[in-house]
Design an enzyme around this catalytic site. Sequence first.
Site, PDB file in Angstrom:
ATOM      1  N   TRP A 134     -15.381 -35.940 -33.348  1.00 54.67           N
ATOM      2  CA  TRP A 134     -15.651 -35.746 -34.782  1.00 54.67           C
ATOM      3  C   TRP A 134     -14.346 -35.961 -35.570  1.00 54.67           C
ATOM      4  O   TRP A 134     -13.281 -35.476 -35.155  1.00 54.67           O
ATOM      5  CB  TRP A 134     -16.191 -34.320 -34.999  1.00 54.67           C
ATOM      6  CG  TRP A 134     -16.438 -33.964 -36.433  1.00 54.67           C
ATOM      7  CD1 TRP A 134     -17.056 -34.737 -37.372  1.00 54.67           C
ATOM      8  CD2 TRP A 134     -16.065 -32.754 -37.083  1.00 54.67           C
ATOM      9  NE1 TRP A 134     -17.094 -34.065 -38.571  1.00 54.67           N
ATOM     10  CE2 TRP A 134     -16.492 -32.846 -38.420  1.00 54.67           C
ATOM     11  CE3 TRP A 134     -15.412 -31.592 -36.667  1.00 54.67           C
ATOM     12  CZ2 TRP A 134     -16.290 -31.830 -39.341  1.00 54.67           C
ATOM     13  CZ3 TRP A 134     -15.211 -30.583 -37.582  1.00 54.67           C
ATOM     14  CH2 TRP A 134     -15.654 -30.701 -38.908  1.00 54.67           C
ATOM     15  N   ASP A 215     -17.361 -26.683 -28.849  1.00 53.71           N
ATOM     16  CA  ASP A 215     -17.776 -26.741 -30.253  1.00 53.71           C
ATOM     17  C   ASP A 215     -19.269 -27.046 -30.247  1.00 53.71           C
ATOM     18  O   ASP A 215     -19.692 -28.116 -29.806  1.00 53.71           O
ATOM     19  CB  ASP A 215     -16.995 -27.849 -30.976  1.00 53.71           C
ATOM     20  CG  ASP A 215     -17.355 -27.933 -32.453  1.00 53.71           C
ATOM     21  OD1 ASP A 215     -18.138 -27.081 -32.927  1.00 53.71           O
ATOM     22  OD2 ASP A 215     -16.852 -28.843 -33.143  1.00 53.71           O
ATOM     23  N   LYS A 250     -26.128 -26.751 -39.727  1.00 51.08           N
ATOM     24  CA  LYS A 250     -27.194 -27.719 -39.448  1.00 51.08           C
ATOM     25  C   LYS A 250     -28.496 -27.022 -39.039  1.00 51.08           C
ATOM     26  O   LYS A 250     -29.551 -27.338 -39.563  1.00 51.08           O
ATOM     27  CB  LYS A 250     -26.790 -28.669 -38.321  1.00 51.08           C
ATOM     28  CG  LYS A 250     -25.320 -29.006 -38.271  1.00 51.08           C
ATOM     29  CD  LYS A 250     -24.889 -30.016 -39.299  1.00 51.08           C
ATOM     30  CE  LYS A 250     -23.384 -30.172 -39.256  1.00 51.08           C
ATOM     31  NZ  LYS A 250     -22.859 -31.213 -40.103  1.00 51.08           N
TER      32      LYS A 250
END
Length: 400
Positions: A134, A215, A250
């Site tokens: 990311w 993560d 999310k």
Amino acid sequence: MLDVLNPLAVDPILTLTLECNSDTNPNKVDLGAGVYKNEAGHTPIMKAVDTAEKQWYQQETSKVYVGSAGAAGFNEAIMRLLLGSDHAAVLDRRVVGIQTPGGCGALSIAGHLIKRCYGSVQREGTVWVSAPTWANHIPLLSDCGLSLKEYRYYDGESHTLDFPAMMEDLSKSKANDIVLLHGCCHNPSGADLNQEQWQLIAELLNEKGVVPFVDIAYQGLGDGLDEDAWGLRYLAEHCPEVIIASSCSKNFGLYRERVGSVFVVAKDSQVAEINKGQLMNIARGIYSMPPHYGAALVDIILHDLQLREQWQEELTFMRERIAGLRTRFVQKLNAAGAASRFDYIEQEKGMFSFLGISMDQVRALKEQYSIYMVNSSRMNIAGLSDKNMDYVVQALMQTL
Ligand code: LMR
């Protein structure tokens, strides 16, 4: 003094959203930032969240401080969502955590904790991140004063996870190093580890004395809430120490409310408690305490059987919608002559996949068709819809 600073490049993902928002083309398609969208291209408030908001409005009686650890009910519920209630590490009270401002807050607090540990060990370690990872992982963790190295992960030629290369690179890691792993729905590739690969990683890291740092920002959007946490749960069971950064952006759609959490699995409950104190102390020194509102909503949802069920149903709908978009996108591309070039997209998980096209082609899609995606050709599958899919397929085939 302020004139000593150099101008910096803008954030590639956040800028894309702004660019797309100001585009007046009625056919524009936003495949940039990782946010869920419905068929109308809108990111709705989940119904369970909406109900919790109304309840919270009725029950909130004070705005007094909550403390650096945030909402205790939230922390407990998220720990159980991540690891499961009957996980050995949970039962042994070896898991501690605090609420953070979003997943970035969790990563940052974890980064500072690692840096503090490095102040007291003989050899300062390296944090290994996947190539690619990311876009914010490297700047964020570097800002915590950590040294980073990349391990090979995704092979852009074959569109597969290059596990042998990953293991070869990680075999060079040393004691006290950290390996950052994506719990599920790898961002940006969508290529996830399978159960056997998680097991082999746990074995390697234990052999090397390396700490896994997971993560997990998309739990529930890959294969399911429990399925997506399989690797994390395995590591927490088989490795003496694990660091976890989690996000509710999310899976609860709470993006702007900044709801996340950082957890530490320690070798015993005493070390765990010391680490909790350290986490709270780091938070106190940066922002004192996290925003409460979003976490209060998650707390309500996860402690109310009916609301929890409703939330899970909505999450399942989102996950299945994305999976369906993957299938239809590949079918339409093949019908338009793509000759199976993009078939891998159907197998990948979560919001992202690479198209595997050049930066010039990404630019052409933006300039000629108002189709927005990150320069690496990472596209947010959730930005597709049955309404815009033919347009995207045609534009892509023209551009190729
Ligand atoms: C993304 O990867 O697009 C999202 O996680 C949004 C962000 O903050 O970058």
